[in-house]
Design an enzyme around this catalytic site. Structure first.
Site, PDB file in Angstrom:
ATOM      1  N   GLU A   1      93.775  43.032  77.138  1.00  0.00           N
ATOM      2  CA  GLU A   1      92.616  43.925  77.228  1.00  0.00           C
ATOM      3  C   GLU A   1      92.597  44.599  78.602  1.00  0.00           C
ATOM      4  O   GLU A   1      92.369  45.801  78.722  1.00  0.00           O
ATOM      5  CB  GLU A   1      91.328  43.114  77.013  1.00  0.00           C
TER       6      GLU A   1
ATOM      7  N   ASP B   1      81.067  47.798  81.255  1.00  0.00           N
ATOM      8  CA  ASP B   1      79.864  46.969  81.125  1.00  0.00           C
ATOM      9  C   ASP B   1      79.307  46.360  82.412  1.00  0.00           C
ATOM     10  O   ASP B   1      78.128  46.481  82.699  1.00  0.00           O
ATOM     11  CB  ASP B   1      80.131  45.811  80.158  1.00  0.00           C
TER      12      ASP B   1
HETATM   13  C1  DGY Z   1      80.962  43.708  74.521  1.00  0.00           C
HETATM   14  O1  DGY Z   1      80.382  43.172  73.589  1.00  0.00           O
HETATM   15  O2  DGY Z   1      81.544  43.110  75.424  1.00  0.00           O
HETATM   16  C2  DGY Z   1      81.073  45.141  74.520  1.00  0.00           C
HETATM   17  O3  DGY Z   1      81.723  45.642  75.620  1.00  0.00           O
HETATM   18  C3  DGY Z   1      79.757  45.809  74.314  1.00  0.00           C
HETATM   19  O4  DGY Z   1      80.119  47.032  73.818  1.00  0.00           O
END
Ligand code: DGY
Length: 425
Positions: A392, A163
């Site tokens: 994560e 992201d």
């Molecule tokens: C989030 O919401 O952080 C996700 O990575 C989007 O897919």
């Protein structure tokens, strides 16, 4: 020790299992995510093969008519996440987002089939799934590579799965955030805000969603209409590899037309990847299709292309490059080069180490004969788990856990790595 870790990993996966799909983790991500699911299926395949197939079957059941497979399926309402279905408004019977994610399903299916003991059952399931995965790949090359270059672009940073990577900073400069509807983030109530993307980045993410929504999620239009069009070597590497895997599986099923089409797509994709080689860095880098510029951002996206059976000399150079990164951090493979000014050891994809990425890089390097580096990446991955549990992602310098906890795909990768090590031993 390794059996104890496998048992713990299995518990994490079972805790996030919602019957026919898994959530990445409780709270932060309460729905089904595309590439999370496909990679999680690999973990399931070691203790419940039926459940592994179901994970991918559920994902593919929500494919759009044009072939696109959405990045989130909102199976059950949950207002703990933003942006939910009311923001996306894609008009699907079971709501989904309107963008996609890395095409790992083909890669995962190949492994499921190869591991299946009952090949008759596996063939029956594959017969239904393979044309769907192939249609997704065809959609990619049709709607995300309109000029037929062999490389597809992402039109939203979320599509990459990485992201807030530094790779997207330049591209996001072209996203006008004026007029974006006011919103309240939910992610920062579940995870440390210092580990998450910035508010400015979130405004760009939401602006893009509103822009595409305004175009009615009409896929053939979105590529050219997006001010953000980035060609990610990791994303393309995964797609190329999945096309190869689909071609091999189509051979198994005797489906010659899928086999030859998928093989042609893989060959073209692999040749085109070469244009993303950055000799100054000794790795692949992203190409900004809006500015027509190959970027210099030294991120893990360029290393992830190793999964695509790249030429031998490239795999060798990537292993060398990762060796250099190892001198700059304690735990491979950092998502951004620690020597670069933009590196941030705990902020999501701007530095932290992710086990799924480690797994795919190591898998590709091992196939290309770079077994020493593959082993080193596996060893670093397992050290992280022993030190910091099933997070994560991890700080690559200190090994501290970051983001969400009890993470499905991290657990899946632990099972995958440990079981594969056993087979190799
Ligand atoms: C989030 O919401 O952080 C996700 O990575 C989007 O897919």
């Amino acid at each position: 020790m390794s059996q104890a870790l496998i048992d713990q990993a299995r518990k994490v996966m079972e805790g996030n299992d919602r019957g026919s799909y898994t959530v990445p983790t409780h709270g932060l991500y309460p729905f089904q995510w595309n590439w999370d699911s496909a990679l999680s299926a690999l973990g399931f395949s070691h203790f419940d093969m039926d459940r592994a197939w179901v994970e991918i079957e559920t994902l593919m059941a929500h494919q759009w008519d044009d072939g696109m497979v959405p990045h989130i399926v909102f199976h059950e309402p949950d207002d703990g996440y933003f942006p939910g279905p009311e923001v996306w408004q894609t008009g699907r019977p079971v709501p989904t987002t309107g963008i996609t994610q890395p095409a790992v399903a083909g890669f995962a299916l190949r492994k499921l089939y190869d591991r299946a003991e009952d090949k008759a059952v596996a063939r029956a399931r594959l017969t239904k799934l393979l044309p769907k995965v192939h249609a997704w790949h065809q959609w990619f090359y049709r709607d995300r590579d309109p000029e037929n270059t062999g490389l597809v672009a992402i039109i939203h940073p979320w599509e990459s799965g990485r992201d807030n990577s530094v790779d997207w900073d330049e591209g996001l400069d072209a996203v006008p955030i004026e007029g974006v509807a006011p919103f309240t983030r939910r992610d920062t109530t579940h995870a440390n805000p210092d580990h998450r993307p910035s508010d400015e980045q979130y405004k760009c993410y939401i602006w893009l969603v509103e822009h595409f929504r305004g175009l009615g999620w009409d896929n053939p239009k979105l590529h050219d209409a997006s001010p953000f069009r980035l060609v990610d070597p990791g994303f393309n590497g995964i797609l190329t590899r999945s096309c190869d895997d689909v071609a091999d599986l189509a051979d198994v099923l005797g489906n010659l037309s899928i086999a030859s089409e998928a093989r042609a797509m893989a060959t073209k994709g692999r040749e085109a990847l070469e244009s993303l080689w950055n000799p100054a860095l000794g790795q692949y880098t992203c190409y900004n299709r809006v500015t027509g510029r190959l970027q210099d951002t030294p991120s893990v996206g360029g290393l992830l292309a190793a999964v695509a059976d790249v030429p031998h000399a490239r795999a060798e150079a990537l292993a060398r490059r990762i060796g250099l990164l190892a001198e700059r951090c304690g735990y491979l493979v950092p998502s951004h080069d620690p020597a670069n000014d933009a590196f941030d050891s705990q902020r999501y994809w701007r530095g932290p180490t992710w086990l799924i990425v480690n797994y795919m890089i190591a898998e590709g390097l091992a196939r290309s004969g770079q077994t020493e580096m593959a082993k080193r990446i596996h060893a670093n991955s397992l050290h992280l788990i022993e030190k910091s549990g099933f997070a994560e992602y991890y700080d690559p310098i200190s090994g501290e856990p970051c983001g969400g906890s009890s993470f499905t795909w991290t657990a899946a990768m632990v099972i995958e790595i440990l079981k594969n090590l056993k087979v190799a031993a």
